[in-house]
Motif scaffolding. Structure first.
Motif, PDB file in Angstrom:
ATOM      1  N   VAL A   1     -57.098  13.609  44.531  1.00  0.00           N
ATOM      2  CA  VAL A   1     -56.814  14.752  45.391  1.00  0.00           C
ATOM      3  C   VAL A   1     -56.017  14.225  46.574  1.00  0.00           C
ATOM      4  N   ALA A   2     -54.885  14.875  46.846  1.00  0.00           N
ATOM      5  CA  ALA A   2     -54.016  14.400  47.924  1.00  0.00           C
ATOM      6  C   ALA A   2     -53.361  15.580  48.622  1.00  0.00           C
ATOM      7  N   GLU A   3     -52.921  15.325  49.852  1.00  0.00           N
ATOM      8  CA  GLU A   3     -52.197  16.344  50.605  1.00  0.00           C
ATOM      9  C   GLU A   3     -50.714  16.006  50.556  1.00  0.00           C
ATOM     10  N   GLY A   4     -49.919  17.038  50.351  1.00  0.00           N
ATOM     11  CA  GLY A   4     -48.474  16.851  50.314  1.00  0.00           C
ATOM     12  C   GLY A   4     -47.787  18.039  50.943  1.00  0.00           C
ATOM     13  N   ARG A   5     -46.478  17.914  51.070  1.00  0.00           N
ATOM     14  CA  ARG A   5     -45.683  18.954  51.710  1.00  0.00           C
ATOM     15  C   ARG A   5     -44.851  19.674  50.662  1.00  0.00           C
ATOM     16  N   VAL A   6     -44.822  20.998  50.716  1.00  0.00           N
ATOM     17  CA  VAL A   6     -44.018  21.804  49.798  1.00  0.00           C
ATOM     18  C   VAL A   6     -42.552  21.636  50.209  1.00  0.00           C
ATOM     19  N   THR A   7     -41.772  21.050  49.313  1.00  0.00           N
ATOM     20  CA  THR A   7     -40.361  20.816  49.633  1.00  0.00           C
ATOM     21  C   THR A   7     -39.435  21.865  49.031  1.00  0.00           C
ATOM     22  N   ARG A   8     -39.896  22.484  47.933  1.00  0.00           N
ATOM     23  CA  ARG A   8     -39.055  23.502  47.288  1.00  0.00           C
ATOM     24  C   ARG A   8     -39.941  24.435  46.486  1.00  0.00           C
ATOM     25  N   VAL A   9     -39.610  25.730  46.531  1.00  0.00           N
ATOM     26  CA  VAL A   9     -40.339  26.738  45.765  1.00  0.00           C
ATOM     27  C   VAL A   9     -39.350  27.410  44.823  1.00  0.00           C
ATOM     28  N   THR A  10     -39.710  27.450  43.533  1.00  0.00           N
ATOM     29  CA  THR A  10     -38.872  28.096  42.525  1.00  0.00           C
ATOM     30  C   THR A  10     -39.685  29.191  41.843  1.00  0.00           C
ATOM     31  N   ASP A  11     -39.072  29.914  40.924  1.00  0.00           N
ATOM     32  CA  ASP A  11     -39.782  30.960  40.190  1.00  0.00           C
ATOM     33  C   ASP A  11     -40.869  30.382  39.289  1.00  0.00           C
ATOM     34  N   PHE A  12     -40.757  29.115  38.913  1.00  0.00           N
ATOM     35  CA  PHE A  12     -41.716  28.532  37.972  1.00  0.00           C
ATOM     36  C   PHE A  12     -42.733  27.604  38.629  1.00  0.00           C
TER      37      PHE A  12
END
Length: 127
Positions: free
Chosen positions: A8-19
């Protein structure tokens, strides 16, 4: 930081796509949270759940054959007692049902020869 299956880790959302959403970790590695791993309920619009720049906690499901991280947010959420089901489609109007039965009966008669004694119309053209 080692990102093994089950971690389990924390990360940053860098890109959001439809999938899905791409998550980058402190060590520079990036993984994908597929849209099916966002929530226990049906996700119609991923943007309703995650946004670029947001920090999220994810569970590492594993790596694919090319070594890419397969991640899940859903695995860390408490599972609801009953998963909501999609709405059922209601019955059609009686008039529609009658028309559909009539159409199906006529189509069957045309393909099997029906009441015309099995004779099919001639497809020869006159010249």
């Amino acid at each position: 930081m080692q990102l093994d299956s089950g971690a389990v880790a924390e990360g940053r959302v860098t890109r959001v796509t439809d999938f899905g959403a791409f998550i980058q970790f402190e060590n520079g590695e990036t993984g994908l949270v597929h849209i099916s791993q966002i929530a226990h309920s049906f996700v119609r619009n991923i943007h309703d759940h995650v946004r670029e720049g947001e920090n999220v906690e994810v569970k590492v499901l594993g790596r694919d054959e090319r070594g890419r991280l397969d991640l899940s947010i859903k695995e860390l959420l408490e599972e609801p007692e009953e998963v909501p089901r999609p709405r059922a489609i209601g019955r059609q109007s009686p008039q529609f049902e009658a028309k559909l039965r009539s159409f199906m009966r006529d189509a069957k008669e045309r393909t099997t020869g029906g009441p015309s004694g099995g004779k099919k119309p001639s497809s020869k053209r006159k010249k």
